[in-house]
Design a protein around this motif. Sequence first.
Motif: not given
Length: 105
Positions: A13-16, A67-71
């Motif tokens: 999982w990705e997050w900012v 920004m990406t597939e996940k963000i």
Amino acid sequence: MNIAISQCSNCQWEWVGEKLYCPKCLSDDYVIIESDGVGTVYSHTTIHAAPDKYKDLAPYTIALVDMTEKIRLSTRSLNESISIGDTVQITEIKNGAYIVDKVES
């Protein structure tokens, strides 16, 4: 402008933003990856009647940027001519807001 993206080593999982654990699986094992700050406009709207706090910025555009597939980030642009599908670049972070500008092809 590069931005830091956290990626969970357990579930990817990705997050900012500053979190000490993955918001999806709660693992505290993650890595920081750098994004070049380039993304694609998913949606946008232009604000003409801004709240008092932002009156001096009006009109301005709020855009959702992949920004990406996940963000997907909520951003602000002073360029009213952006369209869905346009490539944009984060140019600065001002008062916690990501400021983007259209990348001319």
